[in-house]
Design an enzyme around this catalytic site. Structure first.
Site, PDB file in Angstrom:
ATOM      1  N   GLN A 158      58.338 -42.168  -4.547  1.00 25.05           N
ATOM      2  CA  GLN A 158      57.268 -43.463  -4.994  1.00 25.05           C
ATOM      3  C   GLN A 158      56.398 -43.128  -5.739  1.00 25.05           C
ATOM      4  O   GLN A 158      55.834 -42.215  -5.679  1.00 25.05           O
ATOM      5  CB  GLN A 158      56.703 -44.396  -3.711  1.00 25.05           C
ATOM      6  CG  GLN A 158      57.959 -44.609  -3.368  1.00 25.05           C
ATOM      7  CD  GLN A 158      57.435 -46.391  -2.397  1.00 25.05           C
ATOM      8  OE1 GLN A 158      57.454 -45.170  -0.492  1.00 25.05           O
ATOM      9  NE2 GLN A 158      58.369 -46.970  -2.034  1.00 25.05           N
ATOM     10  N   HIS A 188      48.865 -52.395  -1.341  1.00 27.48           N
ATOM     11  CA  HIS A 188      50.187 -51.120  -1.965  1.00 27.48           C
ATOM     12  C   HIS A 188      49.883 -51.493  -2.925  1.00 27.48           C
ATOM     13  O   HIS A 188      50.593 -52.762  -3.970  1.00 27.48           O
ATOM     14  CB  HIS A 188      51.285 -50.816  -0.494  1.00 27.48           C
ATOM     15  CG  HIS A 188      51.077 -51.442   0.359  1.00 27.48           C
ATOM     16  ND1 HIS A 188      51.171 -50.411   1.284  1.00 27.48           N
ATOM     17  CD2 HIS A 188      50.181 -52.496   1.137  1.00 27.48           C
ATOM     18  CE1 HIS A 188      51.111 -50.904   2.623  1.00 27.48           C
ATOM     19  NE2 HIS A 188      50.717 -52.677   2.868  1.00 27.48           N
ATOM     20  N   HIS A 215      47.884 -46.553  -2.325  1.00 31.26           N
ATOM     21  CA  HIS A 215      46.951 -47.122  -1.578  1.00 31.26           C
ATOM     22  C   HIS A 215      45.085 -47.464  -1.736  1.00 31.26           C
ATOM     23  O   HIS A 215      44.882 -46.348  -1.899  1.00 31.26           O
ATOM     24  CB  HIS A 215      47.488 -47.264   0.003  1.00 31.26           C
ATOM     25  CG  HIS A 215      48.785 -47.067  -0.393  1.00 31.26           C
ATOM     26  ND1 HIS A 215      48.995 -45.377  -0.014  1.00 31.26           N
ATOM     27  CD2 HIS A 215      49.252 -47.946   0.200  1.00 31.26           C
ATOM     28  CE1 HIS A 215      50.567 -46.525  -0.315  1.00 31.26           C
ATOM     29  NE2 HIS A 215      51.040 -47.375   0.992  1.00 31.26           N
ATOM     30  N   ARG A 259      64.917 -43.413   3.362  1.00 31.08           N
ATOM     31  CA  ARG A 259      65.114 -45.047   3.845  1.00 31.08           C
ATOM     32  C   ARG A 259      66.865 -44.371   4.258  1.00 31.08           C
ATOM     33  O   ARG A 259      67.824 -44.366   2.958  1.00 31.08           O
ATOM     34  CB  ARG A 259      65.164 -46.089   3.143  1.00 31.08           C
ATOM     35  CG  ARG A 259      63.495 -46.016   2.949  1.00 31.08           C
ATOM     36  CD  ARG A 259      62.421 -47.138   2.157  1.00 31.08           C
ATOM     37  NE  ARG A 259      61.036 -47.412   2.235  1.00 31.08           N
ATOM     38  CZ  ARG A 259      60.690 -47.460   1.119  1.00 31.08           C
ATOM     39  NH1 ARG A 259      60.964 -48.389   0.469  1.00 31.08           N
ATOM     40  NH2 ARG A 259      59.630 -47.740   1.063  1.00 31.08           N
ATOM     41  N   LYS A 264      54.071 -59.658  -1.642  1.00 32.55           N
ATOM     42  CA  LYS A 264      53.929 -58.771  -3.170  1.00 32.55           C
ATOM     43  C   LYS A 264      53.912 -59.633  -4.556  1.00 32.55           C
ATOM     44  O   LYS A 264      54.233 -60.447  -3.939  1.00 32.55           O
ATOM     45  CB  LYS A 264      54.453 -57.387  -2.236  1.00 32.55           C
ATOM     46  CG  LYS A 264      56.332 -58.370  -2.006  1.00 32.55           C
ATOM     47  CD  LYS A 264      57.004 -56.824  -2.199  1.00 32.55           C
ATOM     48  CE  LYS A 264      58.585 -57.288  -1.632  1.00 32.55           C
ATOM     49  NZ  LYS A 264      59.163 -55.975  -2.015  1.00 32.55           N
ATOM     50  N   CYS A 278      52.345 -45.126   3.880  1.00 31.38           N
ATOM     51  CA  CYS A 278      50.776 -45.657   3.758  1.00 31.38           C
ATOM     52  C   CYS A 278      50.522 -45.822   4.845  1.00 31.38           C
ATOM     53  O   CYS A 278      49.433 -45.012   5.107  1.00 31.38           O
ATOM     54  CB  CYS A 278      51.289 -47.272   4.017  1.00 31.38           C
ATOM     55  SG  CYS A 278      52.996 -47.761   3.929  1.00 31.38           S
ATOM     56  N   ASP A 281      52.954 -43.905  -5.522  1.00 39.71           N
ATOM     57  CA  ASP A 281      52.877 -44.676  -4.917  1.00 39.71           C
ATOM     58  C   ASP A 281      50.653 -44.783  -4.821  1.00 39.71           C
ATOM     59  O   ASP A 281      50.547 -43.414  -5.389  1.00 39.71           O
ATOM     60  CB  ASP A 281      52.998 -44.218  -3.314  1.00 39.71           C
ATOM     61  CG  ASP A 281      53.090 -45.382  -1.950  1.00 39.71           C
ATOM     62  OD1 ASP A 281      52.463 -46.646  -2.574  1.00 39.71           O
ATOM     63  OD2 ASP A 281      53.590 -45.556  -1.238  1.00 39.71           O
TER      64      ASP A 281
HETATM   65  N1  THR Z   1      54.326 -49.428   1.050  1.00 43.36           N
HETATM   66  C1  THR Z   1      54.537 -49.722  -0.061  1.00 43.36           C
HETATM   67  C2  THR Z   1      56.195 -49.856  -0.364  1.00 43.36           C
HETATM   68  O1  THR Z   1      56.992 -48.741   0.285  1.00 43.36           O
HETATM   69  C3  THR Z   1      54.543 -49.129  -1.530  1.00 43.36           C
HETATM   70  O2  THR Z   1      52.767 -48.409  -1.066  1.00 43.36           O
HETATM   71  C4  THR Z   1      54.244 -49.600  -2.877  1.00 43.36           C
HETATM   72  O3  THR Z   1      57.026 -50.498  -1.431  1.00 43.36           O
END
Ligand code: THR
Length: 645
Positions: free
Chosen positions: A384, A518, A388, A366, A472, A337, A386
């Site tokens: 991911q 997200h 946004h 991570r 979320k 993000c 992913d």
């Molecule tokens: N930042 C979010 C996450 O890591 C993703 O955009 C889904 O969960």
């Protein structure tokens, strides 16, 4: 007298001090046998605790999560009591109920607890079950608790007690075992009819690698022997479907300690499968006007200070990378993000440009403790799917609904027919772990609740599970053997746009703040593939599977013909391999069944003469002979039908 209100809003009067068990008995003796705990004004209580005021009461049974939770929590105590008898001097850490069963972290001193000891522990537990020991709750002062556990040398317990407030401390006792515990618990040990110790592992005290490693014993119990047997059969089936085992058998991915723990590498077949999944999502995203971007794997510390990730992930993330020349610090990115926010900021944006949907198959890192790592489901580096979405406040709901549609298309195509949703909100008390104003959080939470209502999606609300920047909606799928997995996620965020000072010019020519969504329908490529493997036992859908067809000549004489078919199918974008080993056809069939290839084509004299193939389909057997073009059309038709569902 007090008034008790039940879930159906009916009200009954009882004498003050009535217990939930007495209430159950007053309704029916069967209910009294089945009830495990009670929710009293929303708090879960022991059945034996007196109710002194008017209250709303729900009697909780095995089918209720809280009922099962009390059952397994008492089971953790039962196991601890057995351990205390078998290993005198053993010290106890914590022992909670978990999704499937319970565990207890213990320090057995010099003693070693291994798999071979499980049977003795189980036997001791059953002995204590037969004694029908009453489980008694007691309020205790902090000083008394310190003394009681201190005298016994229970250093882990006294550490916990030292952090509790006087006046809130309770213990639970059964037989000779007393535990520091908030409860709730079953009335006595006789409920725990079937017990099984499942595994043993190491676990750091309080999850801190610098502290002592304790022994974590996992177990499960059931009210009936038959239920335990069913569960063990399911575990066996789960073992067969273990994605780590199937991933190896099918050459999909690998790990290497030389590369590093928790760092998966995708082998050619796994990569092909993953790329196909990505392509599939790309096509859907294109329909919804997403644009793809690519960003570097690291970012400046300042970026993460702005985003709040530094404060949140600082100590848990990997160590910083220094650039000696500039004296800067960089971090491997834990999320995509912040980079995407900077892309948004790269150009002036007008209300007409929104929503801007930036997608990236973004790899993040991570730090996970080594004991937490597990195959592809818990890794230290993952990608991911992913995106946004930056939109105007009036577009949030529609965008949210669109993402829900994408997730539902993805799950349907993958045959995850059974899914549930969970709305994850802030912790009710502990609010310092989140960034952003109350007002923004409330707006975001409301947007999610409304979107679910609009879609008629039943979602369970969980407090304390939100991301640190916003609430979320997570999607849980049930796999073929009934296990629940968390996959897709959608998050509404009013906070990062503020931290990054994101703006757009409105129709009124004024500057406004966009809202961010997200989302990741798969969750991560690694986790999704792991779940897909376990769901399908490696028998992937035809459109996705790495090898769709295996052509098997019955002898070397027909190898050329087999390769010719492979080329013809290849021209039609069908993924075919040839098993031209000098092996008997029976052996070839058996070997390729293990590779889980959906179609096997057997070719010999007759087939070569007629330009045909003999078709065998996985799970269905012989399909007869047909022309190559007919087979290709059959396969492609099947793929098309799946994609258009
Ligand atoms: N930042 C979010 C996450 O890591 C993703 O955009 C889904 O969960």
């Amino acid at each position: 007298m007090i008034k008790i209100t039940f879930p159906d809003n009916s009200v009954r009067e009882y004498a003050k001090g009535t217990t939930a068990m007495q209430i159950a008995e007053s309704i029916s003796s069967r209910l009294a046998q089945e009830v495990l705990a009670a929710s009293v004004n929303g708090e879960v209580w022991d059945l034996s605790r007196p109710i002194n005021d008017d209250a709303t009461v729900k009697l909780l049974k095995w089918e209720d999560e809280e009922g099962k939770h009390a059952f397994w929590h008492s089971s953790a105590h039962l196991m601890a009591e057995a351990l205390q008898e078998l290993y005198p001097g053993i010290k106890f850490g914590i022992g909670p109920a978990i999704e499937n069963g319970f565990y207890y972290d213990v320090d057995p001193g010099e003693a070693v607890i291994k798999e071979g000891d499980f049977a003795a522990i189980e036997a001791k537990m059953l002995e204590l079950v037969a004694k029908k020991e009453e489980i008694k709750r007691q309020d205790i002062t902090k000083a008394d608790a310190m003394k009681m556990f201190g005298d016994r040398g229970e250093e882990y317990k006294t550490e916990l007690i030292s952090e509790l407030e006087d006046g809130t401390i309770t213990t639970y006792t059964q037989g000779s075992f007393t535990d520091l515990c908030r409860g709730p618990h079953l009335p006595n040990t006789s409920y725990l009819k079937a017990v099984k110790i499942l595994s043993v592992a190491g676990a750091y005290w309080r999850g801190d690698e610098k502290r002592k490693q304790l022994v974590r014993l996992y177990g499960i119990t059931f009210p009936k022997k038959k239920m335990l047997d069913e569960y063990l059969t399911l575990l066996e089936e789960a073992k067969k479907r273990d994605h780590r085992k199937i991933g190896k058998e099918m050459d999909l991915f690998m790990f290497s300690d030389t590369v590093g723990k928790g760092l998966p590498m995708w082998l050619p077949k796994g990569t092909a499968l993953r790329l196909r999944l990505q392509e599939f999502l790309r096509r859907i995203q294109a329909r919804y006007n997403y644009q793809e971007v690519m960003c570097p794997p690291i970012g400046n510390k300042l970026l993460y200070i702005t985003s709040g990730h530094y404060a949140k992930y600082g100590k848990d993330s990997f160590q910083p990378i220094h650039t000696p020349e500039e004296g800067e610090e960089y971090f491997l990115k834990p999320m995509n993000c912040p980079h995407h926010c900077m892309i948004y900021k790269n150009s002036p944006r007008s209300y007409k440009d929104l929503p801007l949907r930036l997608a990236e198959f973004g790899t993040v890192c991570r730090y996970e403790q080594s004991g937490e790592l597990h195959g592809l489901t818990r890794v230290r580096s993952f990608t991911q799917d992913d995106a946004h979405i930056f939109c105007r406040p009036d577009q949030v709901k529609q965008e949210f609904l669109n993402v829900m549609d994408i997730i539902s298309i993805v799950f349907k195509t993958m045959n995850f027919e059974n899914f549930e949703a969970q709305i994850s909100l802030r912790d009710k008390v502990n609010r310092e772990k989140y960034i952003g104003s109350d007002e923004n959080w409330e707006k975001a939470e409301q947007a999610i609740v409304e979107a679910c209502e609009e879609k008629g999606l039943k979602a369970k609300i969980e407090y304390g599970e939100a991301a640190f920047y916003g609430p979320k909606l997570d999607f849980m799928v049930k796999d073929a053997i009934g296990r629940r997995w968390q996959l897709g996620t959608i998050q509404v965020d009013y906070n990062l746009p503020e931290r990054f000072q994101l703006e757009y010019t409105g129709a009124d020519n004024q500057k406004h703040r966009p809202v961010m969504i997200h989302r990741a329908p798969f969750g991560s490529m690694e986790r999704f593939v792991a779940v897909l493997i376990e769901h399908t036992a490696g028998k992937f859908p035809l459109w996705l599977t790495p090898e769709q067809v295996c052509i098997m000549p019955i002898s070397e004489k027909f190898n050329d013909y087999a390769w010719q078919i492979a080329r013809e199918l290849g021209n039609q974008e069908i993924r075919a391999i040839v098993d031209d080993r000098n092996e008997k056809i029976g052996r070839k069939i058996r070997d390729n069944e293990l590779k889980r290839i959906p179609y096997m084509l057997i070719v010999g004299e007759k087939e070569a003469e007629n330009s045909e193939v003999s078709v065998r389909k996985q799970g269905e057997g012989d399909k007869g002979s047909m022309k190559i073009a007919t087979f290709a059309a059959l396969l492609n038709g099947e793929v098309e039908e799946m994609m258009n569902r």
